[in-house]
Motif scaffolding. Sequence first.
Motif, short mmCIF file in Angstrom:
data_model
loop_
_atom_site.label_atom_id
_atom_site.label_comp_id
_atom_site.label_asym_id
_atom_site.label_seq_id
_atom_site.Cartn_x
_atom_site.Cartn_y
_atom_site.Cartn_z
N VAL A 177 -11.94 -8.52 10.72
CA VAL A 177 -10.80 -7.45 10.35
C VAL A 177 -9.76 -7.73 11.26
CG1 VAL A 177 -9.99 -5.21 10.22
CG2 VAL A 177 -12.16 -5.86 9.32
N ILE A 178 -8.40 -8.15 11.06
CA ILE A 178 -7.27 -8.37 12.08
C ILE A 178 -6.47 -7.41 11.34
CG2 ILE A 178 -5.64 -9.90 12.46
CD1 ILE A 178 -7.45 -12.02 11.60
N GLU A 196 -12.51 -15.91 15.90
CA GLU A 196 -13.81 -15.84 16.60
C GLU A 196 -14.45 -14.36 16.49
OE1 GLU A 196 -13.15 -19.40 19.82
OE2 GLU A 196 -12.72 -17.41 20.38
N ASN A 197 -13.49 -13.62 16.93
CA ASN A 197 -13.95 -12.06 16.77
C ASN A 197 -14.01 -11.54 15.66
OD1 ASN A 197 -13.00 -12.47 19.49
ND2 ASN A 197 -11.92 -10.50 19.77
N ASN A 198 -14.78 -10.46 15.27
CA ASN A 198 -15.01 -9.63 14.14
C ASN A 198 -13.95 -8.61 13.86
OD1 ASN A 198 -17.49 -10.87 13.31
ND2 ASN A 198 -18.28 -9.99 15.12
N ILE A 199 -13.40 -8.22 15.02
CA ILE A 199 -12.17 -7.29 14.92
C ILE A 199 -11.14 -7.68 15.83
CG2 ILE A 199 -13.42 -5.36 16.03
CD1 ILE A 199 -11.73 -3.41 14.36
N LEU A 200 -9.84 -7.63 15.73
CA LEU A 200 -8.76 -7.85 16.62
C LEU A 200 -7.75 -7.03 16.20
CD1 LEU A 200 -7.94 -9.70 19.11
CD2 LEU A 200 -6.72 -11.12 17.18
N ILE A 201 -6.87 -6.62 17.29
CA ILE A 201 -5.51 -5.99 16.78
C ILE A 201 -4.58 -6.97 17.43
CG2 ILE A 201 -4.06 -4.28 17.36
CD1 ILE A 201 -6.64 -2.37 17.77
N ILE A 202 -3.55 -7.23 16.69
CA ILE A 202 -2.51 -7.95 17.13
C ILE A 202 -1.08 -7.13 17.10
CG2 ILE A 202 -0.82 -10.17 16.73
CD1 ILE A 202 -3.16 -11.46 15.46
N GLU A 223 -3.88 -17.39 22.03
CA GLU A 223 -5.13 -16.37 22.19
C GLU A 223 -5.20 -15.51 20.86
OE1 GLU A 223 -6.46 -12.71 25.35
OE2 GLU A 223 -4.23 -13.53 25.36
N ALA A 224 -4.15 -15.09 20.34
CA ALA A 224 -4.29 -14.53 19.15
C ALA A 224 -5.07 -15.09 18.24
CB ALA A 224 -2.90 -13.87 18.77
N ILE A 225 -4.59 -16.44 17.91
CA ILE A 225 -5.13 -17.19 16.57
C ILE A 225 -6.53 -17.39 16.83
CG2 ILE A 225 -5.03 -19.66 15.70
CD1 ILE A 225 -1.94 -19.35 16.17
N LYS A 226 -7.01 -17.75 18.09
CA LYS A 226 -8.42 -18.02 18.50
C LYS A 226 -9.29 -16.80 18.39
CE LYS A 226 -7.65 -21.86 21.80
NZ LYS A 226 -7.81 -22.60 23.06
N LYS A 227 -8.94 -15.83 19.07
CA LYS A 227 -9.48 -14.53 18.97
C LYS A 227 -9.58 -13.90 17.58
CE LYS A 227 -9.51 -12.79 23.48
NZ LYS A 227 -9.16 -11.81 24.52
N ALA A 228 -8.67 -14.31 16.74
CA ALA A 228 -8.79 -13.67 15.38
C ALA A 228 -9.79 -14.35 14.39
CB ALA A 228 -7.23 -13.80 14.60
#
Length: 736
Positions: free
Chosen positions: A455-456, A339-345, A332-337
């Motif tokens: 941005v990740i 696809e999304n424009n901003i993500l927090i892991i 989920e983290a890899i995909k959203k990183a």
Amino acid sequence: MANYIKGNYKKNVFESANGYIIGLFKIEETNDTELETNQTITFTGYFADLNMNDTYTFYGELIDHPKYGLQYQVEKYERMNLTDKDKVIAFLSSDLFNGIGIKMATKIVKTLGENTLKIIIEDKSQLNKIPNLTMKKANIIYETLIKYEESHNTILYLTELGFNIKNSMSIYNKYREDTIIIIENDIYKILDEIEDISFNKIDDIYIKLNKDLYDSKRVKACVIHAMKNELFKKSYMYLHFEEIKKTTLNYLKANISDELFILYLDELRNDNKITLDKDMYYLKQMYLDEEEILNKIKILLTKNPDIYKNMDKYLTEFEELYNIKYSSKQLEAIKKALENNILIITGGPGTGKTTIINAIVNLYQKLNGYNYQNLVEKVALLAPTGRASKRICEATLFPATTIHRYLKWNKESNSFNINEFNTNKQELIIIDEVSMIDTNLLASLFKGLTNNIKVILVGDYHQLPSVGSGQILKDLIDSKMIDTIELDLLYRQSENSYISELADNIKNDNVTDSFLKPTDNYLFLECSSDNIKTNIVNISRQILEKNYDYKKFQLLAPMYAGINGIDNLNKELQNVFNPSSNEKLEIQYEDIIFRENDKILQLVNMADENVFNGDIGVIKYIIPSHKSSSGKNELYIDYDGIELKLLQKDFNKIKHGYIISIHKSQGSEFDTILMPICNNYKRMLYKKLIYTGITRAKNRLILLGEKQAFIYSVKNNSEILRRTNLKEKLENILSK
């Protein structure tokens, strides 16, 4: 008597906009025994106009620069009055006086004599005596002399008030002929317009000038000073009225009514120095920083995400190629990183954050069809410190850098060359160790990014917050406005690591007596506060006997002072790891002995030398003053292949590094950590601090001390809560 050289300035080698000059100087006279008359030497310092025909006295000291060799570092200077007729002729015919050649200069000196310059300055009409000298040229001579004399006299005036030569030059270059007017009528204006001049220095000079101690300009400057101090001390973003008033009046030792104090605050708001948001008073720039972060996040949240049709296929291929099986949260983290424009892991140690970063970078290359060079141009890995960027680079085998380097920090102007007017062109930014980033640094980074960016943000929610104001990672996650993937599966468990399990238990308030049971890579050795030092020494001796590597083994402690504090323990540990011997030179600095082979901790950034706060190295060798070319004690420190030379005046930039603070260890990992925890440290013991210390251990952790102190620390959530408004603003971000 202060050391000096007297003679003639010959030429510039380098000159900056703020008056810093590197040049050549021929010595006619000196009291420095290491220098000779008729010798030409390189000098450095801050100057107003220098003229080759003038004679100067430079006060300072001879230093041996690590890169540029022997230089005379000028702290202040005087220009000697020109009286020699030939020198006066050369001066008047120089480029300084447009259109005045040798012939006319000779006529002037022949008519007015050796005191020509003084005579002209005191009475311009004396130039009427010179045959064939036009009114236009007479005006050029007079006005040029007045300006030349004015600059020198103004610098002297400033230094006599108490400004050093660098600050004097900064003030003069800013205000020129208005300098004295500013000093006399609005000296606090300097604080707004010139970097690196402190409020205390300005205030001391204001008082020396016998000015009104309760003048509104002084009160308002004191308000800003008081706010800066309080915000820095507590890492807050804003203050309330009563706090500002109390700290300001404590400094002024005055009593000002609420009505009058509100009037001062209103004037500061009108001057754009502070901002009032409801009942929260911000320094203007801090408010703008918060707004910058909000605006960039709003843009990224409202942009359409990217859709990659082949994502699952490439992920499967990647797993097979590298023999990896990702968990559902990692996938989920890899995909959203991507696809999304901003993500927090977020996640603790051993939860696979670095593994995910690797996958994101590699899949981004595959999905976009980039070769390696394209990828380096389009993707940037960033971290707040040199240690953290180096660690992520080693883990991913992809270039990484500090945020300051990425934004091209200009040391001289204390600003970033990459900014809202000159943005970087990357498409994907991954920022590690986000818990260490303060509000100002993130705002500066966001200014330097285009809106066409992903941005990740990667970090550990439970680690210590930044040294600077704000609590970025906590606020972003707590707002629940940005997709956040929390990794909680402990992959290092397969390696029989109790370290990750203990960190996870601390994080989840689930610590049991299991922390007392030793494992292959973990030990809690119970002992009283009185026996901490003895046990640390004994364990360190055992470590030393077993293939000791200073880069892999590190002691951490919560505080510097006391019998079990860092300063005292470093002295004991020096005798263990690097005892005195006839084969090793040593020198004393204050109460510290620096010895060849000592482990050293860097305390300040020295970007020009590629050495940063928190770097750990070893003293390679020492050259004592009686043998060095500089005549000063010299230390040569090896920071992992980078050799840094320090003279004694810079010894305050280093400490012994056998044991360091938990705060200084942030962003680093060590193979083995030994950390004492005892009641002596009680006022510094709290959950995030202990969690951060424990998570610095990669393979082995030894805790030493009192069971009760450990239990107290992991249950103590009473850290100082920082005042920020970022979370609340984020919660309303899409409704605006």
